[in-house]
Write a protein that holds these residues in place. Structure first.
Motif, PDB file in Angstrom:
ATOM      1  N   LYS A 292     -45.718  29.191 -44.000  1.00  0.00           N
ATOM      2  CA  LYS A 292     -47.032  28.454 -44.334  1.00  0.00           C
ATOM      3  C   LYS A 292     -47.154  27.349 -45.281  1.00  0.00           C
ATOM      4  N   PRO A 293     -46.958  26.338 -43.841  1.00  0.00           N
ATOM      5  CA  PRO A 293     -46.880  24.628 -45.214  1.00  0.00           C
ATOM      6  C   PRO A 293     -48.841  24.634 -45.030  1.00  0.00           C
ATOM      7  N   GLU A 294     -48.703  23.314 -45.615  1.00  0.00           N
ATOM      8  CA  GLU A 294     -50.036  22.657 -45.258  1.00  0.00           C
ATOM      9  C   GLU A 294     -50.564  22.241 -44.063  1.00  0.00           C
ATOM     10  N   GLY A 295     -49.512  21.421 -43.281  1.00  0.00           N
ATOM     11  CA  GLY A 295     -49.620  20.836 -42.309  1.00  0.00           C
ATOM     12  C   GLY A 295     -48.158  20.085 -42.003  1.00  0.00           C
ATOM     13  N   MET A 296     -48.540  19.677 -41.160  1.00  0.00           N
ATOM     14  CA  MET A 296     -47.104  18.946 -40.027  1.00  0.00           C
ATOM     15  C   MET A 296     -47.434  17.884 -39.715  1.00  0.00           C
ATOM     16  N   ILE A 297     -46.744  16.898 -39.071  1.00  0.00           N
ATOM     17  CA  ILE A 297     -46.336  15.878 -38.197  1.00  0.00           C
ATOM     18  C   ILE A 297     -45.391  15.960 -37.306  1.00  0.00           C
ATOM     19  N   VAL A 298     -46.372  16.374 -35.615  1.00  0.00           N
ATOM     20  CA  VAL A 298     -45.093  16.635 -34.757  1.00  0.00           C
ATOM     21  C   VAL A 298     -45.415  15.531 -33.625  1.00  0.00           C
ATOM     22  N   VAL A 299     -44.381  14.955 -33.991  1.00  0.00           N
ATOM     23  CA  VAL A 299     -43.699  14.030 -32.563  1.00  0.00           C
ATOM     24  C   VAL A 299     -42.877  14.504 -30.879  1.00  0.00           C
ATOM     25  N   ARG A 300     -43.715  13.784 -30.065  1.00  0.00           N
ATOM     26  CA  ARG A 300     -42.916  14.567 -28.733  1.00  0.00           C
ATOM     27  C   ARG A 300     -42.173  13.620 -28.083  1.00  0.00           C
ATOM     28  N   VAL A 301     -40.848  12.828 -27.876  1.00  0.00           N
ATOM     29  CA  VAL A 301     -40.580  12.405 -27.223  1.00  0.00           C
ATOM     30  C   VAL A 301     -40.032  12.821 -25.688  1.00  0.00           C
ATOM     31  N   MET A 302     -40.017  11.641 -24.968  1.00  0.00           N
ATOM     32  CA  MET A 302     -40.265  12.469 -23.581  1.00  0.00           C
ATOM     33  C   MET A 302     -38.189  12.328 -23.500  1.00  0.00           C
ATOM     34  N   SER A 303     -38.183  13.663 -22.295  1.00  0.00           N
ATOM     35  CA  SER A 303     -36.683  13.839 -21.852  1.00  0.00           C
ATOM     36  C   SER A 303     -35.881  12.900 -21.377  1.00  0.00           C
ATOM     37  N   ASP A 304     -36.430  11.399 -20.836  1.00  0.00           N
ATOM     38  CA  ASP A 304     -35.645  10.904 -20.002  1.00  0.00           C
ATOM     39  C   ASP A 304     -34.931   9.778 -21.117  1.00  0.00           C
ATOM     40  N   GLU A 305     -35.740   9.308 -21.881  1.00  0.00           N
ATOM     41  CA  GLU A 305     -35.494   9.119 -23.288  1.00  0.00           C
ATOM     42  C   GLU A 305     -33.423   9.350 -23.400  1.00  0.00           C
ATOM     43  N   ILE A 306     -33.956  10.416 -23.834  1.00  0.00           N
ATOM     44  CA  ILE A 306     -32.449  11.114 -23.798  1.00  0.00           C
ATOM     45  C   ILE A 306     -31.377  11.321 -22.473  1.00  0.00           C
ATOM     46  N   ARG A 307     -31.732  11.590 -21.173  1.00  0.00           N
ATOM     47  CA  ARG A 307     -31.760  11.577 -20.177  1.00  0.00           C
ATOM     48  C   ARG A 307     -30.887  10.919 -19.487  1.00  0.00           C
ATOM     49  N   ARG A 308     -31.248   9.584 -20.155  1.00  0.00           N
ATOM     50  CA  ARG A 308     -30.492   8.003 -19.413  1.00  0.00           C
ATOM     51  C   ARG A 308     -28.822   8.515 -19.709  1.00  0.00           C
ATOM     52  N   VAL A 309     -29.025   8.965 -21.662  1.00  0.00           N
ATOM     53  CA  VAL A 309     -27.880   9.096 -21.479  1.00  0.00           C
ATOM     54  C   VAL A 309     -26.394   9.656 -21.164  1.00  0.00           C
ATOM     55  N   LEU A 310     -26.169  10.609 -20.380  1.00  0.00           N
ATOM     56  CA  LEU A 310     -25.756  10.970 -19.927  1.00  0.00           C
ATOM     57  C   LEU A 310     -25.366  10.456 -18.342  1.00  0.00           C
ATOM     58  N   THR A 311     -24.030  11.072 -18.115  1.00  0.00           N
ATOM     59  CA  THR A 311     -23.275  10.380 -16.931  1.00  0.00           C
ATOM     60  C   THR A 311     -23.046  11.150 -16.167  1.00  0.00           C
ATOM     61  N   LYS A 312     -23.237  10.685 -14.756  1.00  0.00           N
ATOM     62  CA  LYS A 312     -23.521  11.381 -13.579  1.00  0.00           C
ATOM     63  C   LYS A 312     -22.315  10.376 -12.434  1.00  0.00           C
ATOM     64  N   SER A 313     -20.871  11.302 -12.152  1.00  0.00           N
ATOM     65  CA  SER A 313     -20.089  10.294 -11.983  1.00  0.00           C
ATOM     66  C   SER A 313     -18.712  11.323 -11.098  1.00  0.00           C
ATOM     67  N   LYS A 314     -18.566  11.227 -10.066  1.00  0.00           N
ATOM     68  CA  LYS A 314     -17.487  11.852  -9.335  1.00  0.00           C
ATOM     69  C   LYS A 314     -16.106  11.771 -10.420  1.00  0.00           C
ATOM     70  N   GLU A 315     -16.034  11.312 -10.798  1.00  0.00           N
ATOM     71  CA  GLU A 315     -14.590  10.570 -11.212  1.00  0.00           C
ATOM     72  C   GLU A 315     -14.928  11.662 -12.727  1.00  0.00           C
ATOM     73  N   LEU A 316     -15.605  11.282 -14.030  1.00  0.00           N
ATOM     74  CA  LEU A 316     -16.350  12.114 -14.705  1.00  0.00           C
ATOM     75  C   LEU A 316     -17.181  13.212 -14.745  1.00  0.00           C
ATOM     76  N   GLY A 317     -17.469  13.389 -14.001  1.00  0.00           N
ATOM     77  CA  GLY A 317     -18.087  14.412 -13.614  1.00  0.00           C
ATOM     78  C   GLY A 317     -20.065  14.695 -14.407  1.00  0.00           C
ATOM     79  N   ASN A 318     -20.528  15.342 -13.899  1.00  0.00           N
ATOM     80  CA  ASN A 318     -22.185  15.677 -14.367  1.00  0.00           C
ATOM     81  C   ASN A 318     -21.932  16.438 -15.855  1.00  0.00           C
ATOM     82  N   SER A 319     -23.141  15.277 -16.793  1.00  0.00           N
ATOM     83  CA  SER A 319     -22.684  15.869 -18.563  1.00  0.00           C
ATOM     84  C   SER A 319     -24.441  15.933 -18.593  1.00  0.00           C
ATOM     85  N   TYR A 320     -24.458  16.990 -19.083  1.00  0.00           N
ATOM     86  CA  TYR A 320     -26.003  17.656 -19.730  1.00  0.00           C
ATOM     87  C   TYR A 320     -25.040  19.230 -21.178  1.00  0.00           C
ATOM     88  N   ILE A 321     -26.673  18.998 -21.575  1.00  0.00           N
ATOM     89  CA  ILE A 321     -26.731  19.362 -23.285  1.00  0.00           C
ATOM     90  C   ILE A 321     -27.369  21.073 -23.044  1.00  0.00           C
TER      91      ILE A 321
END
Length: 785
Positions: free
Chosen positions: A193-222
């Motif tokens: 039961k906090p007094e309040g909160m700060i909520v920040v929503r970040v676009m998933s594409d920000e993290i998705r850009r870091v993941l790799t997609k290649s035939k040699e190294l395969g697909n990455s996900y979290i």
């Protein structure tokens, strides 16, 4: 047919091909595994880099939000009830919120005050209850963590003014995939039961850009902490659902923060690498195709096959020419075998080595048969020669000539004769019928143990094994010592192989071979001493001569022993009888007694024992079964055999018959005594008088009565008289004194004491009790009538 050459060629090919194929396969597997290991290591390194980039982004945003939350502006505004009039404070807050965009691609930012019931969403201030996703924020508030990330996709409001609407903050909800950072105010862990909160929503594409997609190294996900793919499409989630389940199971079972597993998806083999973050428990996963990984190893496999084929061709050429050269001598032997055998049609169908083997076996068998026939004939001739030697049927010149012909010892200083006989078979596993076979076995043992250059052929003669031993050089003492050593060895081997005890008689040493007849008789004479010396003996004839001067007759002290033995046998006391037998045999078979008189003395004892059987009226044929029993008795040699024969064939059966008759006599005598007591209880009775009447000794009769009745004679008489006194008290009116006098008591007091001792009351009391009982019984019968 060259079957052996074909086998040899195949063997050479296998000898070269198997190692080649094994080495090639091992090299290919090793190289392929190295490629796989390197790809897995590369995937794990990429996952580590991805984890570092994502966590750096999350840490940066967390630090920015933390600084924003701890500013004086936020702290001061958070404790106020903001309204539309506080637009200056709201604008300052929105400006600070806008600055957060520099740290990440932020979609939405909320400042929520639960207690004051207001919320700021970018540039707009609104009441808490007007938030369209208030339930979501309340759910965040109920979490126990003060700072956390939410990876679930939420609908994001987009501002849009509708005609006729007074509220410019109404929004049209469109789906948008984001992740949310929730920062509770104040930042206290464990509060829901906090007094309040700060909520920040970040676009998933920000993290998705870091993941790799290649035939040699395969697909990455979290995968988030709950195991969900929050950055992937619905199709990817369905595709990797089984893989994610396998990853979660392996993480639960293993304590390692990273790992690798092989699996299948859509019929395709996949290799999965994963890392678990210590920061927020997210799982970074890389999925690669095994086929793509092993593509590089295919070239290695083709090269390995080419090298192996080249080596196999070389091995085949070497095997062919080498086997031809190795087969050349075999071919020559096979040709010779075929030419030597007339059945050529059958030979063509056989293997080369089999044909050669059969030819060699045929030659060896033929040679062995011829040798065996010759040896068999020579052996019989040798034995026949030795038997004629011991029976005195050959002259000295003929003996010397035949000895050289048959390969016997040619020169000697001294000769000596062994005579071997089997001892008692009573306590062995053999029967008398086995003696001939056992003698044959002993003859073979002697033949094997004694060297051929020191002996003539051993023979069997008259139930005895006879051997003539030759000593090439040395004195008489040396040949006697040699004979003693060999005799002990023969005895030991007979016990080891046959479990048989034997005795050996040794003659005097002599030089002239014609004296073998005399030496043969001396060895038998030495064996006759076994019955005094015992079984298992080695007896030299000289020992008999040394004791000849000390021989004495034994008749003087044998007669008492014989009488005691007969007396104990009449009483059926087998144990005492056997003890007397041991004393008698020790005296008769003593080493100083006459050997020729022993059989007469033993026959005399046997006849005396048989006489006891005749005196008792027992048929003699129950004990002695005709002349065969006497013949067997005369053949007994050792002390043990004689004692066993007397015990088992004479004394034990006779003692059993006598004991049976005595027991019958015991019963008859006891019955007669009981009858006399019952008839003459009122007369003077003594055991001595009854014994004289029945012609028995009083002591013997007393033992018989006690054994059969269970009471002594006097106790039984007293007990029966008391029974008669009781009967008289019940059935007569005789005075007590008269009854005591009738029962032979000297005074009334002795009678009363005896009666009270047996029945617990005096005669008078007993009579009164019986009278009262009788009167009560008669009174009851009258009343009943």
């Amino acid at each position: 047919m060259r079957n052996y050459w074909i086998k040899l060629l195949v063997f050479c090919l296998l000898l070269g091909a198997v190692p080649t194929l094994f080495i090639g396969l091992f090299s290919y597997i090793t190289a392929s595994q190295d490629v796989k290991d390197k790809v897995q290591a590369a995937n794990m390194l990429v996952l580590q880099q991805t984890e570092m980039q994502v966590e750096q982004m999350l840490h940066t945003l967390e630090d920015s939000v933390t600084q924003f939350a701890n500013t004086a502006l936020v702290q001061e505004a958070f404790h106020q009830s903001l309204t539309s009039e506080d637009f200056v404070t709201v604008r300052k807050l929105t400006n600070e919120m806008a600055n957060l965009r520099s740290s990440a691609d932020i979609k939405d930012t909320y400042i929520i005050q639960f207690e004051k019931e207001w919320a700021i969403h970018f540039a707009a201030l609104r009441k808490l209850q007007e938030l369209p996703n208030l339930d979501e924020f309340e759910a965040y508030a109920s979490e126990s963590k003060g700072l956390m990330w939410n990876t679930r996709a939420k609908t994001q409001p987009i501002a849009q003014t509708e005609p006729g609407s007074d509220n410019s903050m109404d929004a049209l909800e469109v789906p948008e995939e984001t992740i949310s950072l929730i920062y509770k105010l104040p930042l206290l862990a464990g509060t829901d039961k906090p007094e309040g909160m700060i909520v920040v929503r970040v676009m998933s594409d920000e993290i998705r850009r870091v993941l790799t997609k290649s035939k040699e190294l395969g697909n990455s996900y979290i995968l988030d902490a709950s195991g969900q793919m929050f950055l992937s499409s619905a199709s990817e989630k369905n595709e990797y659902a089984e893989i994610n389940r396998a990853i979660r199971e392996q993480i639960r079972e293993s304590s390692s923060s990273s790992g690798f597993l092989n699996t299948k998806s859509g019929g395709q083999k996949l290799g999965v690498s994963y890392r678990v973050s210590n920061y927020n428990d997210w799982v970074y996963v890389s999925v690669s195709s095994i086929a793509a990984v092993t593509k590089e190893s295919q070239s290695i496999g083709l090269m390995t096959i080419a090298v192996c084929v080249s080596i196999l061709l070389l091995v085949a050429a070497i095997s062919y020419f080498g086997s031809q050269r190795m087969y050349k001598p075999i071919r020559y032997l096979t040709q010779l075998t075929r030419e030597a055998n007339e059945e050529s049609d059958m030979i063509e169908q056989k293997d080369d080595l089999v044909l050669i083997q059969e030819g060699i076996q045929t030659l060896a068998s033929t040679k062995s048969k011829l040798k065996h026939v010759m040896q068999g004939q020579i052996r019989h001739l040798r034995e026949f020669f030795v038997i004629k030697l011991f029976t005195g049927q050959m002259s000295e010149e003929e003996l010397i000539q035949r000895s050289d012909m048959y390969g016997f010892p040619k020169e000697w200083e001294h000769l000596l004769v062994f005579a071997v006989q089997i001892d008692d078979l009573s306590y062995t596993r053999y029967a008398d019928e086995d003696r001939e076979l056992l003698l044959f076995a002993l003859n073979n043992i002697v033949e094997e143990l004694l060297p051929p250059d020191r002996r003539f052929s051993p023979v069997l003669l008259g139930g005895t094994q006879i051997t003539l031993i030759a000593n090439p050089e040395g004195s008489k003492e040396e040949i006697l010592n040699y004979a003693a050593e060999q005799a002990e060895m023969i005895q030991a081997k007979a016990m080891e192989y046959l479990q048989l005890q034997i005795s050996i008689g040794v003659s005097r040493p002599f030089h002239n071979i014609a004296d073998a007849v005399i030496a043969y008789g001396e060895s038998l004479e030495a064996l006759r001493c076994r019955n005094s010396l015992g079984s298992g003996m080695i007896v030299r004839v000289e020992e008999i001569d040394k004791r000849a001067s000390g021989e004495t007759a034994v008749y003087g002290h044998l007669k008492p022993l014989e009488e005691q033995l007969v007396h104990s046998l009449r009483e059926a006391d087998l144990e005492k009888t056997l003890g007397m037998l041991d004393q008698y045999l020790s005296a008769v078979l003593h080493k100083n007694s006459y050997a020729k008189e022993r059989r007469i003395l033993l026959l005399q004892l046997m006849m005396r024992i048989v006489q006891i059987v005749q005196e008792q009226g027992i048929p003699v044929h129950k004990i002695i079964e005709g002349e065969k029993t006497i013949e067997r008795f005369l053949k007994l040699q050792t002390h043990e055999e004689i004692r066993s024969w007397f015990q088992n064939r004479l004394l034990t059966p006779i003692a059993s018959l006598l004991q049976e008759r005595q027991e019958n006599q015991f019963v008859s005598a006891a019955e007669k005594i009981v009858s006399i007591i019952h008839e003459r209880y009122d007369q003077e009775l003594t055991l001595e008088a009854i014994a004289a009447e029945l012609h028995f000794h009083p002591v013997y009769l007393g033992r018989v009565f006690k054994k059969e009745v269970g009471h002594t004679f006097s106790d039984y008489v007293s007990e029966f008289r008391m029974k008669m006194a009781k009967h008289m008290l019940e059935t007569t009116n005789m005075k007590i004194s008269e009854i005591g006098e009738k029962l032979r008591y000297k005074n009334i007091s002795a009678f009363i004491r005896a009666f009270r001792k047996m029945y617990g009351s005096t005669p008078g009391q007993y009579r009164e009790e019986r009278s009262s009982s009788r009167m009560e019984t008669e009174g009851k019968s009258v009343d009943h009538a």
